[in-house]
Enzyme design. Structure first.
Site, PDB file in Angstrom:
ATOM      1  N   SER A   1       9.564 -14.961  47.843  1.00 35.80           N
ATOM      2  CA  SER A   1       8.554 -14.027  47.360  1.00 35.80           C
ATOM      3  C   SER A   1       7.174 -14.692  47.368  1.00 35.80           C
ATOM      4  O   SER A   1       6.724 -15.171  48.396  1.00 35.80           O
ATOM      5  CB  SER A   1       8.960 -13.523  45.975  1.00 35.80           C
ATOM      6  OG  SER A   1       8.176 -12.432  45.574  1.00 35.80           O
TER       7      SER A   1
ATOM      8  N   ASP B   1      13.171  -4.325  51.715  1.00 39.22           N
ATOM      9  CA  ASP B   1      12.646  -5.013  50.540  1.00 39.22           C
ATOM     10  C   ASP B   1      11.426  -4.264  50.011  1.00 39.22           C
ATOM     11  O   ASP B   1      10.525  -3.916  50.764  1.00 39.22           O
ATOM     12  CB  ASP B   1      12.261  -6.446  50.936  1.00 39.22           C
ATOM     13  CG  ASP B   1      11.869  -7.326  49.767  1.00 39.22           C
ATOM     14  OD1 ASP B   1      11.631  -6.814  48.659  1.00 39.22           O
ATOM     15  OD2 ASP B   1      11.791  -8.554  49.970  1.00 39.22           O
TER      16      ASP B   1
ATOM     17  N   HIS C   1      15.766  -8.347  47.158  1.00 35.43           N
ATOM     18  CA  HIS C   1      14.595  -9.224  47.232  1.00 35.43           C
ATOM     19  C   HIS C   1      15.034 -10.667  47.019  1.00 35.43           C
ATOM     20  O   HIS C   1      15.427 -11.061  45.934  1.00 35.43           O
ATOM     21  CB  HIS C   1      13.594  -8.806  46.150  1.00 35.43           C
ATOM     22  CG  HIS C   1      12.318  -9.579  46.173  1.00 35.43           C
ATOM     23  ND1 HIS C   1      11.469  -9.582  47.265  1.00 35.43           N
ATOM     24  CD2 HIS C   1      11.738 -10.382  45.243  1.00 35.43           C
ATOM     25  CE1 HIS C   1      10.416 -10.335  46.993  1.00 35.43           C
ATOM     26  NE2 HIS C   1      10.565 -10.840  45.778  1.00 35.43           N
TER      27      HIS C   1
END
Length: 570
Positions: A236, A459, A488
């Site tokens: 991320s 995602d 994710h």
């Protein structure tokens, strides 16, 4: 716009129409090779290499199993002044086992340190090294020291705070999908007060909590670990400052994995990326409702996604009038179901809670969505770091009318997440310190060793097209896609195909020729009402901890790692 490929014509046209550009004219802090910050990083790295890290016992909350070892590394608060104020970052490690995962008697050579960051901004990976005990990580744990750390501002690493944690968790609270003008004024006042609180509690240090400094800190950590080149995996938001690192220090890279990539286009950091993210969450919210409708025989929430939405809105209206247990209002409901946009492992329990509530049992919903007072300090700290980093990193619109116009339009087609995203980021409109100009991430052919990008096609937190953009900018990088999936953070997760590519790269440096794809992991199985077994609860908890790797999200996480209060980055 970047949402066009995944999110359809309506979303694409709308985002194209959102012309409110971030405010320009803010001071830029460039980072060319000869800058004071780069020289300061070299000085700090040299000192860290000489000092090393003295690993010893960890704090009890970090080391429940008793196998971690912890230490600190010293970095400058301001890299332009490496002899000025210093701060300490906490670091954790489990040394390489030296064992083959399939044959414990067979020894494998140590390959150095494997450093992990779960994202945020505001997430810690202090407990990440414990994943070496899990079957999916044993091969990597055999060859590498697994290293986690708390980035600057997080936990005990020169922690940031913007308000009293007791005031941070307000529950129950409202979260109107289409807010009134009076409600907007309330939230504007709160955003201004929050920004002032960040400045009052942090003083002149506030401006130094940035993604560029996170990248510089990573190089000092590399040196302190005694590694001439870095092996790193970021998820991320961790992919963003990992990409900054690759741009600034390409010759210091050994291997890098970018899991669920943030789009590094400077024009998107961070205002426009949040617009894209809101559209992506609408798609993922529809995926969840489609799954629930498929299992209407179990949950009784509706046989179509539209029927499931009606059930959700019915619960939302009832909570607005009478919060569950005096704790769970519409905002808490929305936060709990936002988690389902990150990880589909949450789907069975969230659907069960909704179903039980409509049948007169609010306990599952209260358990899943109610505030956790014991976590208030950690969540306030995580939120403060998220806000400081994103507000410092880039220009943001400073005129409320821009935010209002763009998000009013967006909410017409993406109502689920849009206004929540606004309130999360609105302090950046009133930020009291100078903003940076985002670094243009890119590397020249041959300057950076081949790197691996992992991405799920659906995602929501980091929309898929960001992975393509990162691949375009990092020469020699290869993209592996989990198709028709939306979890994710997919490395080390349930998809064995993805894990095979991850292991091949991390252990022997092997990458597929060109981009590669993996079939989606299996959908979660429904949990029947009355079957709230320990195994079902364990499944949800392990999903969260494994996906965030000791964190998040956010940005997260922009939520456990990285919900918006523990947010994974956009």
């Amino acid at each position: 716009m970047r949402a066009a490929v995944l999110y359809g014509t309506a979303g694409s046209m709308l985002l194209t129409a959102l012309v409110g550009a971030p405010a320009s004219g803010q001071p830029a802090w460039p980072d060319p090779a000869g800058s004071a910050e780069m020289r300061g990083t070299a000085v700090a790295a040299g000192r860290a290499a000489a000092a090393g890290i003295r690993f010893g016992k960890c704090a009890k909350e970090d080391d429940a199993p008793g196998t971690l070892r912890c230490g600190t590394v010293t970095v400058p608060l301001d890299y332009a002044h490496p002899d000025g104020r210093q701060i300490k970052l906490t670091v954790s490690r489990v040394k390489a086992t030296g064992k083959d995962a399939k044959n414990s008697k067979r020894k494998v050579p140590r390959q150095g340190a494997f450093v992990y960051n779960p994202g945020g901004p505001g997430a810690s990976s202090m407990r990440f090294p414990l994943v070496g005990a899990l079957p999916k990580w044993k091969r990597i744990a055999g060859a590498y020291d697994l290293v986690g750390y708390a980035p600057r501002g997080v936990d005990r690493s020169a922690p940031l705070s913007c308000q009293d944690p007791k005031r941070f968790l307000k529950a129950p609270s409202q979260a109107p999908t289409f807010p009134s003008e009076s409600y907007k004024k309330e939230r504007i006042a709160e955003a201004k007060a929050y920004a002032r609180g960040c400045a009052q509690r942090s003083g002149s240090a506030l401006r130094h909590y940035t993604s560029l400094n996170n990248a510089r800190d990573l190089d000092v950590l590399r040196a302190a670990l005694g590694e001439p080149k870095l092996t790193f995996m970021g998820a991320s938001y961790g992919t963003y400052f990992g990409a900054l690192y690759a741009t600034l220090f390409p010759s210091h890279v050994r291997r890098m994995v970018f899991d669920s990539a943030v789009d590094p286009d400077p024009d998107l950091i961070w205002y426009r990326s949040n617009l894209d993210q809101s559209v992506a969450f609408e798609r993922r919210w529809a995926d969840f409702r489609t799954w629930v409708a498929k299992h209407d025989d179990v949950y009784g929430l509706g046989a179509t996604p539209e029927d499931v939405l009606h059930s959700y809105e019915k619960v939302r209206a009832q909570l607005a009038a009478s919060p569950a247990g005096g704790k769970v209002g519409p905002a808490q409901l929305q936060g709990a179901f936002l988690d389902a946009g990150y990880y589909d492992d949450y789907w069975p329990q969230r659907a069960l809670a909704l179903s039980a509530y409509l049948k007169g049992d609010p306990k599952p919903l209260i358990e899943q969505a109610g505030p956790a007072p014991k976590a208030a300090a950690a969540e306030e700290n995580s939120n403060a770091v998220y806000t400081a980093v994103e507000c410092n990193d880039a220009p943001w619109p400073t005129d409320w009318r821009t935010w209002d116009r763009d998000n009013t339009r967006l909410a017409r087609v993406a109502p689920f997440e849009t206004w929540d995203n606004v309130w999360m980021n609105l302090p950046c409109a009133y930020w009291p310190v100078p903003r940076q100009k985002p670094l243009d991430v890119r590397t020249l052919p041959g300057a950076l060793p081949p790197t691996l990008i992992l991405a799920a096609e659906r995602d929501a937190a980091t929309p898929y097209e960001g992975a393509w953009e990162l691949q375009r900018r990092l020469s020699g990088s290869v993209l592996v896609t989990e198709k028709d999936a939306g979890t994710h953070g997919i490395g080390g997760g349930p998809n064995q195909c993805v894990n095979g590519y991850l292991e091949a790269y991390v252990l022997v440096g092997r990458l597929p020729v060109g981009s590669a794809g993996c079939a989606p992991h299996a959908e979660p199985k429904p949990v029947a009402p009355g079957d709230r077994s320990k195994s079902a609860e364990k499944s949800e908890k392990s999903s969260s901890s494994e996906s965030s790797r000791g964190s998040e999200d956010s940005t997260g996480s922009q939520r456990t790692a990285d919900s918006k209060t523990t947010r994974q980055a956009p």
